[in-house]
Scaffold this motif. Structure first.
Motif, PDB file in Angstrom:
ATOM      1  N   ASP A 303      -4.113  92.416  55.549  1.00 29.49           N
ATOM      2  CA  ASP A 303      -2.756  92.677  55.058  1.00 29.49           C
ATOM      3  C   ASP A 303      -2.065  91.392  54.617  1.00 29.49           C
ATOM      4  OD1 ASP A 303      -2.753  91.838  57.719  1.00 29.49           O
ATOM      5  OD2 ASP A 303      -0.826  92.791  58.149  1.00 29.49           O
ATOM      6  N   MET A 304      -2.314  90.292  55.341  1.00 26.92           N
ATOM      7  CA  MET A 304      -1.740  89.004  54.943  1.00 26.92           C
ATOM      8  C   MET A 304      -2.402  88.491  53.672  1.00 26.92           C
ATOM      9  SD  MET A 304      -1.287  86.748  58.397  1.00 26.92           S
ATOM     10  CE  MET A 304      -0.682  87.460  59.928  1.00 26.92           C
ATOM     11  N   LEU A 305      -3.708  88.692  53.584  1.00 24.99           N
ATOM     12  CA  LEU A 305      -4.466  88.152  52.447  1.00 24.99           C
ATOM     13  C   LEU A 305      -3.961  88.708  51.124  1.00 24.99           C
ATOM     14  CD1 LEU A 305      -6.785  86.349  51.587  1.00 24.99           C
ATOM     15  CD2 LEU A 305      -8.358  88.261  51.960  1.00 24.99           C
ATOM     16  N   GLY A 306      -3.665  89.996  51.084  1.00 21.02           N
ATOM     17  CA  GLY A 306      -3.149  90.601  49.859  1.00 21.02           C
ATOM     18  C   GLY A 306      -1.832  89.980  49.422  1.00 21.02           C
ATOM     19  N   LYS A 307      -0.931  89.765  50.374  1.00 20.31           N
ATOM     20  CA  LYS A 307       0.370  89.169  50.063  1.00 20.31           C
ATOM     21  C   LYS A 307       0.210  87.710  49.626  1.00 20.31           C
ATOM     22  CE  LYS A 307       3.845  90.493  49.948  1.00 20.31           C
ATOM     23  NZ  LYS A 307       4.697  90.867  48.789  1.00 20.31           N
ATOM     24  N   GLU A 310      -0.968  87.550  46.123  1.00 20.16           N
ATOM     25  CA  GLU A 310       0.097  87.919  45.190  1.00 20.16           C
ATOM     26  C   GLU A 310       1.049  86.736  44.973  1.00 20.16           C
ATOM     27  OE1 GLU A 310       4.304  90.057  45.388  1.00 20.16           O
ATOM     28  OE2 GLU A 310       2.752  91.131  46.519  1.00 20.16           O
ATOM     29  N   VAL A 311       1.446  86.071  46.056  1.00 21.70           N
ATOM     30  CA  VAL A 311       2.432  84.989  45.963  1.00 21.70           C
ATOM     31  C   VAL A 311       1.873  83.778  45.225  1.00 21.70           C
ATOM     32  CG1 VAL A 311       3.774  83.326  47.310  1.00 21.70           C
ATOM     33  CG2 VAL A 311       3.723  85.733  47.994  1.00 21.70           C
ATOM     34  N   LEU A 340      -7.182  79.491  42.194  1.00 25.69           N
ATOM     35  CA  LEU A 340      -6.309  79.235  41.042  1.00 25.69           C
ATOM     36  C   LEU A 340      -6.932  78.294  40.023  1.00 25.69           C
ATOM     37  CD1 LEU A 340      -2.899  78.735  42.900  1.00 25.69           C
ATOM     38  CD2 LEU A 340      -3.707  80.802  41.743  1.00 25.69           C
ATOM     39  N   ASN A 341      -8.075  77.712  40.373  1.00 27.55           N
ATOM     40  CA  ASN A 341      -8.679  76.660  39.548  1.00 27.55           C
ATOM     41  C   ASN A 341      -9.391  77.239  38.323  1.00 27.55           C
ATOM     42  OD1 ASN A 341      -9.570  74.175  38.702  1.00 27.55           O
ATOM     43  ND2 ASN A 341     -11.284  74.075  40.150  1.00 27.55           N
ATOM     44  N   LEU A 510       5.268  84.308  57.371  1.00 30.42           N
ATOM     45  CA  LEU A 510       6.675  84.646  57.164  1.00 30.42           C
ATOM     46  C   LEU A 510       6.930  84.721  55.664  1.00 30.42           C
ATOM     47  CD1 LEU A 510       9.589  85.045  58.283  1.00 30.42           C
ATOM     48  CD2 LEU A 510       9.876  82.556  58.027  1.00 30.42           C
ATOM     49  N   GLU A 511       7.234  85.926  55.186  1.00 27.42           N
ATOM     50  CA  GLU A 511       7.567  86.091  53.775  1.00 27.42           C
ATOM     51  C   GLU A 511       9.078  85.995  53.622  1.00 27.42           C
ATOM     52  OE1 GLU A 511       7.166  89.297  50.107  1.00 27.42           O
ATOM     53  OE2 GLU A 511       6.498  89.852  52.120  1.00 27.42           O
TER      54      GLU A 511
END
Length: 568
Positions: A303-307, A310-311, A340-341, A510-511
């Protein structure tokens, strides 16, 4: 077991219906072109697995196949075959039954190796077939150099005698210096540390002895203790290797150098510090051959990995990873950079030191001596039109403010900060002098992390938590605490008796949602902390550690150890 007969691997695999005639023909043509062994060609073409080849050979020869990954080695038995010969013949001694030795061989069709091993052991061989990959790992684990290191240290002590005045500047330029005991000692220490998967080497002079310790999976282990009079010789040689001032013994010094261990380049960061009994030396080992892990491989919950994914794809903002030294922050950031590379993005990193080499990005090494500071390089980097900037650490007010401004003007900024958890990170930025509105507008995500040791697969067993452990688990898992089967590692040769092999991450995130941002804009720090902790409820570092224990990945004791430094 009788001496094996010469057999043809391809014919055996076709005969056992593991390979088609056409696949064998293709592999043989490739073998003629490259000169490589047939087995390697078959595996590379994914026609068959290494394990299937080994099992097929075992069936043909009437021998046993042994999975070395779960084998409990005895070092005194393994040592009956010298390491050089074990590597040369791809073999390892598994059992000694007096007249007969069980020997694992990766290539049991190598009759020359079989005959030579028989001659060296001076006894009959009971052949077992093993995979080459696991065999080489077993050799790396089993041939530790503790006795060799102690012997070399004693040899160096004898050479030094009672005199403390040694000119190692002469040693460095003398022909044959590579044969000097101090060089042999250090070479052996580095080889042993690499084999033991050590992240750090600590060389610590005590009142009457020199202590050498390795940090393995975050925990220090004593490697050897020897005569303290060799401490200055070892420190001086290391300072020469890293280009430090050998005349300066009163001030701490930092440096780096690279060494080659078993065809792998290892970057070494060295720190020296004067102590009461001499110079303490700590070296961080960074294996450049290990590659950069992906976000999928470092233990981030789904669940954290998806967010996170995205960010980090956003065009601007700031992502901070927090935790103490050695908690894997840089690994996490580089895993993100690796995703991102692409050719469409320009990425610049500003680091002290540059820990990983990643092709396609621009990496800058900080140098305080010439005033090449984080803030100065960061400001210059922003004039280079980057899309993504990584700042090794937010150390001071200027760097924080420049980083926040960059994230507000169309750049994605990654950095690290030393805080205890995710909720306290925005507060720490305010304490460092960052304007409140900039923190609220720029900060997108805070990831806090630790590392926990993973239970060794070779000696994992069921475990009944102690009352104190059960109580702690209940505080995190609630009424579901007894629904899980807990595990621990018994300790074996594979894990050097620790019960653990490797580490994985423990995370909380923490989002900066609208509610959290509104709270951050208020003067009331306690109110903000309350809002942040409400968002983190059920997804804290402590909770993730407890979940890892519940899943059998780590032990309750290890989960509690890592969580003990966190706030309730």
């Amino acid at each position: 077991m009788a001496r094996p007969e010469k057999i043809r691997l391809g014919d055996i695999l076709v005969q056992q219906k593991l390979l088609t005639d056409e696949q064998l023909k293709q592999a043989l043509e490739e073998q003629k072109k490259t000169g490589r062994r047939l087995g390697h060609v078959l595996i590379e073409k994914k026609f068959i697995t290494e394990e299937q080849i080994s099992k097929a050979l075992a069936r043909q020869l009437g021998a046993v196949y042994i999975d070395l990954k779960h084998y409990n080695f005895k070092r005194e038995v393994v040592a009956k075959l010298p390491e050089t010969q074990a590597r040369r013949f791809r073999a390892i001694v598994l059992e000694d039954k007096g007249e007969v030795c069980t020997v694992g061989m990766a290539d049991p069709t190598d009759l020359t190796a079989y005959d030579e091993i028989t001659r060296l052991l001076k006894r009959e061989i009971n052949l077992a077939v093993v995979t080459e990959t696991e065999l080489l790992r077993a050799i790396d684990r089993s041939y530790r150099r503790t006795e060799q290191i102690t012997g070399l240290a004693q040899e160096l002590g004898a050479d030094i005698g009672d005199s403390a005045a040694i000119d190692f500047g002469v040693l460095a330029t003398t022909p044959g210096a590579e044969e000097a005991p101090v060089v042999k000692l250090l070479q052996t220490v580095f080889e042993d540390a690499t084999q033991a998967r050590a992240s750090d080497i600590h060389i610590e002079p005590q009142e009457k002895r020199l202590q050498i310790r390795f940090r393995i999976d975050g925990v220090l282990h004593l490697q050897t203790e020897t005569d303290g009079k060799i401490a200055s010789a070892v420190a001086l040689r290391l300072k020469l290797m890293s280009g430090l001032d050998i005349a300066e013994k009163r001030m701490p010094q930092d440096g780096r150098f690279a060494i080659k261990v078993r065809n792998t380049t290892v970057d070494v960061r060295i720190s020296t510090m004067p102590t009461q009994h001499g110079e303490s030396v700590v070296m961080r080992l960074l294996n450049q051959g290990s590659g950069i892990l992906g976000l999928d491989n470092i233990g981030i919950p789904a669940d954290m990995l998806g967010k996170i994914r995205e960010v980090i794809q956003r065009p601007s903002g700031m992502v901070l990873v927090t935790g103490p030294t050695g908690s894997g922050k840089t690994t996490t950031l580089y895993a993100a950079l690796n995703e991102l590379n692409t050719t469409e993005r320009k990425i610049i990193t500003v680091e002290d030191p540059v820990e990983y080499r990643l092709p396609g990005i621009n990496q800058v090494q900080i140098n305080e001596k010439i005033e090449l500071t984080f803030d100065r390089v960061l400001r210059s980097a922003l004039r280079q039109d980057p899309d993504v900037v990584l700042v090794g650490e937010m150390r001071d007010e200027k760097t924080v403010e420049t980083g926040l401004r960059a994230s507000m003007t169309g750049h994605m900024v990654f950095s690290t900060l030393h805080t205890n958890d995710a909720a306290s990170t925005p507060v720490r930025l305010l304490d460092m002098g960052a304007p409140r509105y900039m923190v609220a507008l720029s900060l997108q995500l805070v990831i806090a992390q630790r590392l926990v040791r993973v239970i060794c697969e070779s000696c994992i067993e069921d475990y009944q938590p102690l009352p104190s452990e059960h109580e702690w688990l209940r505080s995190e898992l609630g009424d579901h605490v007894d629904e899980h089967k807990y595990k621990k590692g018994r300790g074996c040769s594979y894990c050097n008796g620790t019960g653990y092999v490797g580490r994985t991450g423990v995370y909380e995130m923490l989002e900066m949602t609208k509610t959290v941002v509104e709270a951050a804009n208020q003067e009331n720090i306690q109110q903000f902390m309350q809002v942040a902790r409400e968002q983190l409820a059920g997804r804290t570092l402590r909770h993730h550690a407890a979940q890892l224990a519940a899943s059998g990945k780590t032990s309750p004791d290890e989960a509690m150890r890592v969580s003990s430094q966190l706030a309730e």
